[in-house]
Motif scaffolding. Sequence first.
Motif, mmCIF file in Angstrom:
data_model
loop_
_atom_site.group_PDB
_atom_site.id
_atom_site.type_symbol
_atom_site.label_atom_id
_atom_site.label_comp_id
_atom_site.label_asym_id
_atom_site.label_seq_id
_atom_site.Cartn_x
_atom_site.Cartn_y
_atom_site.Cartn_z
ATOM 1 N N SER A 1 11.197 -52.368 31.942
ATOM 2 C CA SER A 1 10.266 -51.506 32.676
ATOM 3 C C SER A 1 9.967 -52.013 34.090
ATOM 4 N N GLU B 1 7.549 -54.002 34.732
ATOM 5 C CA GLU B 1 6.111 -54.253 34.802
ATOM 6 C C GLU B 1 5.787 -55.715 35.134
ATOM 7 N N TRP B 2 6.625 -56.637 34.719
ATOM 8 C CA TRP B 2 6.387 -58.066 34.959
ATOM 9 C C TRP B 2 7.264 -58.627 36.071
ATOM 10 N N ASP C 1 11.061 -57.919 38.683
ATOM 11 C CA ASP C 1 12.396 -57.333 38.753
ATOM 12 C C ASP C 1 13.402 -58.257 38.071
ATOM 13 N N ARG D 1 11.969 -53.699 26.179
ATOM 14 C CA ARG D 1 11.400 -52.594 26.957
ATOM 15 C C ARG D 1 10.443 -53.073 28.059
ATOM 16 N N ILE D 2 9.668 -54.126 27.811
ATOM 17 C CA ILE D 2 8.734 -54.577 28.847
ATOM 18 C C ILE D 2 9.497 -55.186 30.013
#
Length: 127
Positions: A31, A33-34, A36, A27-28
């Motif tokens: 998402s 968040e870190w 692409d 999921r992280i």
Amino acid sequence: DLYIPAAQEELYSWVNGPNRQYEAGFRIIQSGEWGDYDGFYLMEGDSVPVKNYWLDVILGEIKAYKPFAVLGAQYDGDKWDAFYEDIPISLLHHTNGNGIYNTSHPLLERLTGQLEVEAPCPYNSIP
């Protein structure tokens, strides 16, 4: 989480930790968040690379086998030898946790969603 395969009938949450770790990683990365990315490499905590340039080998495998949902291997150790005959087939032939997981693949999205739904049930397994 207690990872004791021989005690799986008594310890219903024995696979809970590895499954939650996988879900969180999936999921992280998904998402954004870190960064692409459309996948990640999960290496189990008790794994030790033994080959020089092993990440280069993995990158080559990714290029050679695209597209895929999961790129990994079955467990190939000897720690289960003493109770091998007692292990259910579903566990014997599962992909070990070390692998490349494609977070953009619809099959893997479905699998991960099913793991999340079944998190509170005994065995944390997919039928």
